[in-house]
Enzyme design. Sequence first.
Site, mmCIF file in Angstrom:
data_model
loop_
_atom_site.group_PDB
_atom_site.id
_atom_site.type_symbol
_atom_site.label_atom_id
_atom_site.label_comp_id
_atom_site.label_asym_id
_atom_site.label_seq_id
_atom_site.Cartn_x
_atom_site.Cartn_y
_atom_site.Cartn_z
ATOM 1 C CG HIS A 200 -0.230 0.385 2.497
ATOM 2 N ND1 HIS A 200 0.471 -0.529 3.232
ATOM 3 C CD2 HIS A 200 -0.088 1.571 3.143
ATOM 4 C CE1 HIS A 200 0.994 0.069 4.291
ATOM 5 N NE2 HIS A 200 0.678 1.344 4.261
HETATM 6 C C1 UD1 Z 1 -1.782 5.926 5.737
HETATM 7 C C2 UD1 Z 1 -0.468 6.377 6.358
HETATM 8 C C3 UD1 Z 1 0.518 5.215 6.331
HETATM 9 C C4 UD1 Z 1 -0.066 3.952 6.964
HETATM 10 C C5 UD1 Z 1 -1.379 3.651 6.269
HETATM 11 C C6 UD1 Z 1 -2.035 2.435 6.871
HETATM 12 C C7 UD1 Z 1 0.051 8.756 6.003
HETATM 13 C C8 UD1 Z 1 0.949 9.700 5.303
HETATM 14 N N1 UD1 Z 1 0.146 7.465 5.616
HETATM 15 O O1 UD1 Z 1 -1.507 5.657 4.357
HETATM 16 O O2 UD1 Z 1 1.666 5.584 7.083
HETATM 17 O O3 UD1 Z 1 0.833 2.882 6.792
HETATM 18 O O4 UD1 Z 1 -2.248 4.781 6.413
HETATM 19 O O5 UD1 Z 1 -3.095 1.998 6.099
HETATM 20 O O6 UD1 Z 1 -0.693 9.160 6.863
HETATM 21 N N2 UD1 Z 1 -8.800 5.219 1.142
HETATM 22 C C9 UD1 Z 1 -10.102 4.775 1.085
HETATM 23 N N3 UD1 Z 1 -10.734 4.489 2.271
HETATM 24 C C10 UD1 Z 1 -10.143 4.649 3.474
HETATM 25 C C11 UD1 Z 1 -8.834 5.119 3.519
HETATM 26 C C12 UD1 Z 1 -8.166 5.403 2.351
HETATM 27 O O7 UD1 Z 1 -10.670 4.600 0.026
HETATM 28 O O8 UD1 Z 1 -10.792 4.356 4.504
HETATM 29 C C13 UD1 Z 1 -8.064 5.467 -0.132
HETATM 30 C C14 UD1 Z 1 -8.228 6.826 -0.739
HETATM 31 O O9 UD1 Z 1 -8.160 6.668 -2.127
HETATM 32 C C15 UD1 Z 1 -6.994 7.556 -0.246
HETATM 33 C C16 UD1 Z 1 -5.956 6.460 -0.269
HETATM 34 O O10 UD1 Z 1 -6.665 5.291 0.120
HETATM 35 O O11 UD1 Z 1 -6.667 8.635 -1.057
HETATM 36 C C17 UD1 Z 1 -4.809 6.680 0.681
HETATM 37 O O12 UD1 Z 1 -5.276 6.911 2.014
HETATM 38 P P1 UD1 Z 1 -4.434 7.828 3.020
HETATM 39 O O13 UD1 Z 1 -5.087 7.849 4.346
HETATM 40 O O14 UD1 Z 1 -4.158 9.142 2.404
HETATM 41 O O15 UD1 Z 1 -3.039 7.101 3.134
HETATM 42 P P2 UD1 Z 1 -2.692 5.555 3.300
HETATM 43 O O16 UD1 Z 1 -2.098 5.092 2.026
HETATM 44 O O17 UD1 Z 1 -3.823 4.761 3.855
#
Ligand code: UD1
Length: 349
Positions: A200
């Site tokens: 991820h």
């Molecule tokens: C975040 C953390 C990372 C951690 C990870 C665990 C930061 C910079 N990164 O990364 O350190 O390892 O969480 O999972 O804070 N999305 C959904 N539903 C959700 C959450 C996310 O659809 O409930 C999708 C969206 O498209 C979003 C993307 O995932 O843009 C990334 O989510 P984001 O919270 O920005 O970062 P993670 O990659 O989850």
Amino acid sequence: MRLLSVVGARPQFVKLAPVGAAARQAGHEHLVLHTGQHYDANMSDAFFDDLEIPEPDINLEIGSGRHGAQTAAMLEGIETYLIEREPDCVVVYGDTNSTIAAAIAAVKLHIPIAHVEAGLRSKNRKMPEEHNRVVTDHCSDLLLAPTQTAMQHLSAEGLSERSRLVGDVMFDVFTLVRESISPNDDYAATSGEYALATIHRQENTDDRQRLSEILEALAVMPIPVILPAHPRLVAKTNEYGVNLETGAIKLVTPLGYPDLVSCLVNARSVITDSGGLQKEAFFAGVPCTTVRTETEWVETLEDNWNVLVSNLGNLSDLALRSKPEVAQRPLYGLGDAGVKSIQAIESLL
Ligand code: UD1
């Protein structure tokens, strides 16, 4: 004492569980602010239910966004809540955007901050998590370090006086959950016959060619590869038109914590770019192969319990290497890091 924990993303809910339980046992008032960084039920609610964490007192519902916009929205919402509730200490966890937002909000209001999982460093300045760790540690009044290596990093940055070695809160949770899972579940039936993979991290998902190469390396594995897909992975493969479910890859939705532990302890091998899962593989005694050029959890590399992949062409051979025969050293504490964290906060205040 009134504590306020700020969480927002999946790994933080896991870390909150033992700290929250210890705060409750010690009779402290404990408020929980959820930023809403993760909002899908299987990325958020499931963890509160499975780990018996009380409902958050407030959810800011910030959701996804660019790093600056997302962090800024959190900062504003957290600041307002801190002014309203006047906690004695703000507790922040790990290295996400929710962590740095809470640290900046609290330090500006002169509220003491305790950082759970302080002192980790990848030395990779391109990782968003690395910026979050460094800034959060320097804003915090109490640095709750999981390992001796983390203590050394803090010392090198002049932060020794604020640092306490408490052990790893994830080891607390893992130990408890492992005892509670059923030995007869679906994963036990195919024990040793599959690999568990998760991908991820931005450096692996946000480049089409890199992501395609990783998926191709997983697809040619000679055993099934169970891949619980993080929403970022699904979003990126859709955007690039890359097929996720190909060859050996068996796609599943993100797992709740007990299912993840069960899938892990029965796996032959783990392939991941997650910091948490590298360590959980170590706790479970399952060889881990990390799809990154560095790791914060350097102790897991001892005796090849964990190996970094530099050439994806070797992934299959590396992942199916034999299990190390040497016993593991107890590197992550005794399963009482949550209790020790609360005791350290009591001493600070
Ligand atoms: C975040 C953390 C990372 C951690 C990870 C665990 C930061 C910079 N990164 O990364 O350190 O390892 O969480 O999972 O804070 N999305 C959904 N539903 C959700 C959450 C996310 O659809 O409930 C999708 C969206 O498209 C979003 C993307 O995932 O843009 C990334 O989510 P984001 O919270 O920005 O970062 P993670 O990659 O989850």
